[in-house]
Motif scaffolding. Structure first.
Motif: not given
Length: 74
Positions: A60, A63-68, A70, A72
């Protein structure tokens, strides 16, 4: 006399070298203290890689680090 100075100098140098050595236990304890601060465990911090050995990221968190991090898409 010169031999005495050399012997004292070598003994002193050896003492300094040995005092700078770090045991695995002391290194682990020091790293645990550093990694107790969540800022040091954040992606991109200086200690991130070392703190991962003590506190591996969960799926989890990864995934959060990847979304942050990623792009824009602008």
């Amino acid at each position: 006399m010169k031999t005495t100075y050399v012997a004292v100098g070598l003994t002193f140098s050896l003492g300094l070298i040995l005092s700078a050595c770090q045991t695995p236990q002391s290194r682990q304890a020091e790293l645990a203290q550093i990694c107790a601060n969540p800022v040091n465990r954040a992606t991109g911090s200086f200690y991130y890689g070392e703190c991962q050995s003590l506190y591996p990221s969960t799926d989890r968190r990864l995934q959060r680090n990847y979304r942050l991090g990623a792009p824009t898409g602008n």
